[in-house]
Design a protein around this motif. Structure first.
Motif, PDB file in Angstrom:
ATOM      1  N   GLY A  72      -0.484  -7.433 -12.187  1.00 25.51           N
ATOM      2  CA  GLY A  72      -0.861  -6.423 -11.208  1.00 25.51           C
ATOM      3  C   GLY A  72       0.117  -6.228 -10.073  1.00 25.51           C
ATOM      4  N   GLY A  73       1.187  -7.007 -10.014  1.00 23.03           N
ATOM      5  CA  GLY A  73       2.153  -6.862  -8.933  1.00 23.03           C
ATOM      6  C   GLY A  73       3.220  -7.941  -9.026  1.00 23.03           C
ATOM      7  N   TRP A  74       4.208  -7.822  -8.148  1.00 22.83           N
ATOM      8  CA  TRP A  74       5.334  -8.764  -8.178  1.00 22.83           C
ATOM      9  C   TRP A  74       4.891 -10.203  -7.939  1.00 22.83           C
ATOM     10  N   TRP A  75       4.047 -10.423  -6.928  1.00 21.51           N
ATOM     11  CA  TRP A  75       3.641 -11.794  -6.623  1.00 21.51           C
ATOM     12  C   TRP A  75       2.797 -12.376  -7.747  1.00 21.51           C
ATOM     13  N   HIS A  76       1.942 -11.560  -8.338  1.00 18.74           N
ATOM     14  CA  HIS A  76       1.131 -11.984  -9.477  1.00 18.74           C
ATOM     15  C   HIS A  76       2.042 -12.472 -10.604  1.00 18.74           C
ATOM     16  N   LEU A  77       3.078 -11.711 -10.904  1.00 18.14           N
ATOM     17  CA  LEU A  77       4.022 -12.069 -11.958  1.00 18.14           C
ATOM     18  C   LEU A  77       4.826 -13.313 -11.597  1.00 18.14           C
ATOM     19  N   ILE A  78       5.432 -13.307 -10.403  1.00 15.26           N
ATOM     20  CA  ILE A  78       6.341 -14.394 -10.028  1.00 15.26           C
ATOM     21  C   ILE A  78       5.614 -15.729  -9.958  1.00 15.26           C
TER      22      ILE A  78
END
Length: 225
Positions: A72-78
């Motif tokens: 759902g977003g960059w922080w979710h992925l990282i």
């Protein structure tokens, strides 16, 4: 507190872990390349939509697996990929490549089902690798209970690194999700409107199934292959 690396050596190259990280990153770049309407359609098609799964399990069961590669977003992925990078390699090392991919995908699918049970009529898409990675954390904590993880700690505008027990780091993760999951259940009981948010029960379910499936697939077998 953000984990950087663990101190357990591995004997094999964790190709599956690297491949999973690569696939998650590629799918995310595809997501962010889509305009709003197409992205919404993409998520509706490949994420777990509990209401759709309830009404058409035979046609929607594949989303239990495809949803694991959406974020759902960059922080979710990282944050997910960092945890997978740090803890996944040792579980792959102990299970072997083939059993590891079965373990990972099974934990993710079962985790998604745990979230589905909480809201079978919800129209909010459930997505992310968190359930599968929670399974990895559950297996890690029972296989390496005394391991330590080098972590980055922020002190205001300063930061430092410290070695902390993996048990503490993963224990905090699990307890936070239990508390948040119970709070979400209480909120749902007191509200008539549909709410979205983090899939806490997928995290909890993935962790529990990781503890169960890890030993079943040979997590504690002899160290030699």
């Amino acid at each position: 507190m953000f984990p950087l690396y663990d101190e357990n050596p591995t004997r094999i190259t964790p190709y599956i872990t690297y491949g999973l990280i690569g696939m998650n990153v590629l799918v995310f770049f595809h997501e962010i390349s889509l305009p709003g309407t197409q992205l919404e359609q993409f998520l509706q098609l490949y994420a777990v939509v509990p209401r759709e799964l309830t009404n058409n399990l035979g046609g929607e069961w594949t989303t239990l697996f495809t949803s694991q590669f959406l974020h759902g977003g960059w922080w979710h992925l990282i944050s997910n990929m960092v945890f997978l990078w740090i803890f996944g390699n040792n579980i792959e090392d102990r299970l072997g490549h083939f059993k590891y991919i079965i373990f990972y995908l099974s934990c993710g699918a079962l985790a998604a089902l745990c979230q589905w049970i909480i809201g079978v009529n919800s129209g909010v898409p459930s997505l992310g690798a968190s359930g599968a990675i929670s399974g990895v954390l559950g297996a890690y904590i029972i296989r390496f209970p005394h391991a330590r993880v080098m972590s980055l700690v922020f002190l205001g505008i300063f930061f430092t690194t410290i070695r902390v027990p993996a048990l503490l780091l993963i224990g905090i993760f699990f307890i936070q999700n239990v508390i948040s999951g119970l709070a979400n259940l209480q909120a749902a009981a007191n509200m008539s409107v549909e709410t979205g948010g983090v899939a806490y029960w997928a995290h909890i379910g993935g962790f529990v199934f990781g503890v169960i499936l890890g030993p079943v697939l040979g997590l504690f077998r002899r160290d030699d292959y």
